[in-house]
Design a protein around this motif. Structure first.
Motif, PDB file in Angstrom:
ATOM      1  N   THR A 255      18.075   4.186 -17.929  1.00 27.01           N
ATOM      2  CA  THR A 255      16.951   3.560 -18.368  1.00 27.01           C
ATOM      3  C   THR A 255      16.640   2.252 -17.626  1.00 27.01           C
ATOM      4  N   PHE A 256      15.733   1.515 -17.883  1.00 29.54           N
ATOM      5  CA  PHE A 256      15.299   0.279 -17.463  1.00 29.54           C
ATOM      6  C   PHE A 256      15.120  -0.670 -18.611  1.00 29.54           C
ATOM      7  N   THR A 257      15.015  -0.134 -19.695  1.00 28.63           N
ATOM      8  CA  THR A 257      15.005  -1.121 -21.116  1.00 28.63           C
ATOM      9  C   THR A 257      16.076  -2.189 -21.165  1.00 28.63           C
ATOM     10  N   GLY A 258      15.687  -3.271 -21.068  1.00 32.28           N
ATOM     11  CA  GLY A 258      16.894  -4.520 -21.261  1.00 32.28           C
ATOM     12  C   GLY A 258      17.474  -4.695 -19.994  1.00 32.28           C
ATOM     13  N   ARG A 259      17.019  -4.230 -18.863  1.00 34.65           N
ATOM     14  CA  ARG A 259      17.806  -4.547 -17.610  1.00 34.65           C
ATOM     15  C   ARG A 259      17.110  -5.579 -16.786  1.00 34.65           C
ATOM     16  N   THR A 260      18.011  -6.399 -16.134  1.00 31.84           N
ATOM     17  CA  THR A 260      17.491  -7.566 -15.541  1.00 31.84           C
ATOM     18  C   THR A 260      17.395  -7.007 -14.080  1.00 31.84           C
ATOM     19  N   THR A 261      16.072  -7.108 -13.364  1.00 31.44           N
ATOM     20  CA  THR A 261      15.567  -6.546 -12.123  1.00 31.44           C
ATOM     21  C   THR A 261      15.233  -7.777 -11.432  1.00 31.44           C
ATOM     22  N   VAL A 262      15.593  -7.598 -10.171  1.00 34.13           N
ATOM     23  CA  VAL A 262      15.149  -8.694  -9.093  1.00 34.13           C
ATOM     24  C   VAL A 262      14.352  -7.781  -7.965  1.00 34.13           C
ATOM     25  N   ILE A 263      13.175  -8.419  -7.921  1.00 33.23           N
ATOM     26  CA  ILE A 263      12.484  -7.510  -6.606  1.00 33.23           C
ATOM     27  C   ILE A 263      11.960  -8.700  -5.854  1.00 33.23           C
ATOM     28  N   THR A 264      12.170  -8.377  -4.733  1.00 30.78           N
ATOM     29  CA  THR A 264      11.489  -9.125  -3.412  1.00 30.78           C
ATOM     30  C   THR A 264      10.204  -8.653  -2.972  1.00 30.78           C
ATOM     31  N   GLY A 265       9.281  -9.474  -2.282  1.00 26.31           N
ATOM     32  CA  GLY A 265       8.102  -8.848  -1.937  1.00 26.31           C
ATOM     33  C   GLY A 265       7.228  -8.439  -3.044  1.00 26.31           C
ATOM     34  N   ALA A 266       7.259  -9.104  -4.039  1.00 27.07           N
ATOM     35  CA  ALA A 266       6.540  -8.675  -5.282  1.00 27.07           C
ATOM     36  C   ALA A 266       5.070  -9.177  -5.616  1.00 27.07           C
ATOM     37  N   SER A 267       4.826  -9.987  -4.520  1.00 28.29           N
ATOM     38  CA  SER A 267       3.249 -10.658  -4.723  1.00 28.29           C
ATOM     39  C   SER A 267       2.295  -9.460  -4.188  1.00 28.29           C
ATOM     40  N   SER A 268       2.481  -8.395  -3.729  1.00 20.46           N
ATOM     41  CA  SER A 268       1.638  -7.470  -3.269  1.00 20.46           C
ATOM     42  C   SER A 268       2.192  -5.961  -3.079  1.00 20.46           C
ATOM     43  N   GLY A 269       1.304  -4.973  -3.048  1.00 19.96           N
ATOM     44  CA  GLY A 269       1.566  -3.529  -2.714  1.00 19.96           C
ATOM     45  C   GLY A 269       2.585  -2.992  -3.851  1.00 19.96           C
ATOM     46  N   ILE A 270       3.693  -2.316  -3.096  1.00 14.34           N
ATOM     47  CA  ILE A 270       4.613  -1.539  -3.627  1.00 14.34           C
ATOM     48  C   ILE A 270       5.419  -2.359  -4.622  1.00 14.34           C
ATOM     49  N   GLY A 271       5.742  -3.743  -4.183  1.00 19.88           N
ATOM     50  CA  GLY A 271       6.812  -4.514  -5.018  1.00 19.88           C
ATOM     51  C   GLY A 271       5.905  -4.918  -6.321  1.00 19.88           C
ATOM     52  N   ARG A 272       4.573  -5.253  -6.006  1.00 24.42           N
ATOM     53  CA  ARG A 272       3.954  -5.737  -7.211  1.00 24.42           C
ATOM     54  C   ARG A 272       3.976  -4.672  -8.339  1.00 24.42           C
ATOM     55  N   ALA A 273       3.549  -3.177  -7.696  1.00 31.01           N
ATOM     56  CA  ALA A 273       3.442  -2.106  -8.552  1.00 31.01           C
ATOM     57  C   ALA A 273       4.497  -1.958  -9.368  1.00 31.01           C
ATOM     58  N   LEU A 274       5.864  -2.004  -8.719  1.00 24.43           N
ATOM     59  CA  LEU A 274       7.167  -1.875  -9.270  1.00 24.43           C
ATOM     60  C   LEU A 274       7.210  -2.891 -10.402  1.00 24.43           C
ATOM     61  N   ALA A 275       7.001  -4.125 -10.037  1.00 21.32           N
ATOM     62  CA  ALA A 275       7.162  -5.064 -11.183  1.00 21.32           C
ATOM     63  C   ALA A 275       6.583  -5.044 -12.416  1.00 21.32           C
ATOM     64  N   VAL A 276       5.278  -4.473 -12.214  1.00 18.19           N
ATOM     65  CA  VAL A 276       4.352  -4.131 -13.362  1.00 18.19           C
ATOM     66  C   VAL A 276       5.043  -2.809 -14.249  1.00 18.19           C
ATOM     67  N   ALA A 277       5.315  -1.941 -13.299  1.00 17.29           N
ATOM     68  CA  ALA A 277       5.924  -0.594 -14.088  1.00 17.29           C
ATOM     69  C   ALA A 277       7.299  -1.069 -14.382  1.00 17.29           C
TER      70      ALA A 277
END
Ligand SMILES: NC(=O)c1ccc[n+]([C@@H]2O[C@H](COP(=O)([O-])OP(=O)(O)OC[C@H]3O[C@@H](n4cnc5c(N)ncnc54)[C@H](OP(=O)(O)O)[C@@H]3O)[C@@H](O)[C@H]2O)c1
Length: 258
Positions: free
Chosen positions: A2-24
């Protein structure tokens, strides 16, 4: 996983798929560290996530600038804890036709789409190996499976990425670090704004939902949507005359696609 409590780093998060992944991911309880060049867009994203109670930190950087990206990831890890999950998603595309060679464009595409992922991996992998766990995800494309006219450099950058991640995945099997190559079809984001035809087009939120569902089982490769993935694998063996007939290359040389 699961993703709860995990630290995630996302590049290209200002738009599109990266942004949607960050929100989700934030909605699923992950601590989310986001980077991209546009600081204002990252700040908007952080406001949106914090308004819903999520945990997010921002650190702007150009993924093609190795020291800057390493520093950004260090900043995010210092604030959120060591990365459990990296989603190296940043990418760009230009039309790269054969009539007028534009080598600087080709270099830029390789620097962002291929080396940008390598630099992001460099930033997190030693720590993951030391801790004996982690998950590295690279955002490739179904375009990795075939060199398309007018998109030769983009396809090459993603094919290089697939081979690189495959090698890493096999090597890291015994180290507790999973590596996943994500190959989306068409997603409705600025990068495909000028594309003439986009079968099975989906919205970024839907793409993020499918990606996160797949990442929970840490697959080696996740290609979607499956009908387009099958078509693209068949296209690998299609004769050149057929591809030349079916794939339009009307765009002007050097025109930016995103
Ligand atoms: N949309 C599709 O149909 C599709 C299909 C297959 C694969 N993909 C892949 O999915 C990934 C995300 O694309 P998208 O569709 O979400 O497009 P997008 O909305 O244009 O997002 C691209 C992201 O990459 C970032 N980026 C671009 N160049 C960068 C650089 N030099 N340094 C740091 N960040 C950079 C952009 O942020 P800044 O401009 O703020 O830096 C932006 O956040 C890409 O790797 C793309 O190749 C997309």
């Amino acid at each position: 996983m699961t993703f709860t409590g995990r630290t995630t780093v996302i590049t290209g998060a200002s738009s599109g798929i990266g942004r949607a992944l960050a929100v989700a991911l934030a909605a699923r309880g992950a601590r989310v560290g986001v980077t991209a060049r546009r600081a204002d867009r990252l700040a908007d994203l952080a406001r949106e996530i914090r308004a819903t109670g999520g945990t997010v930190e921002t650190a702007p950087a150009d993924v093609a600038d190795r020291p800057a990206l390493l520093a950004a990831v260090r900043t995010l890890e210092a604030r959120l804890g060591p990365a459990d999950l990296l989603i190296a998603n940043a990418g760009m595309s230009y039309h790269t036709g054969a009539a007028e060679m534009n080598v600087p464009r080709v270099e830029e595409i390789m620097r962002v789409n291929f080396l940008g992922v390598v630099y992001a991996v460099e930033a997190v992998l030693p720590g993951m190996i030391e801790r004996g766990h982690g998950h590295v995800v690279g955002m490739s494309s179904l375009a990795a499976f075939k060199g398309f006219p007018g998109a030769a450099a983009y396809c090459a950058s993603k094919a290089a990425l697939n081979a690189y991640l495959e090698g890493l995945r096999i090597e890291l099997r015994s180290k507790g670090v999973a590596v996943t190559t994500v190959c989306p079809g068409f997603v409705n984001t600025p990068i495909v704004a000028n594309n003439p035809a986009m079968p099975f087009l989906m919205e970024p939120d839907e793409a993020a939902r499918r990606i996160l569902r797949a990442l929970r089982r840490r697959p080696g490769v996740f290609s979607f949507p499956w009908p387009l993935a099958v078509l693209m694998k068949l296209a690998k063996w299609a004769p050149d005359w057929l591809v030349a007939k079916k794939v339009p290359t009307k765009r002007g040389e050097g025109e930016k696609k995103n």
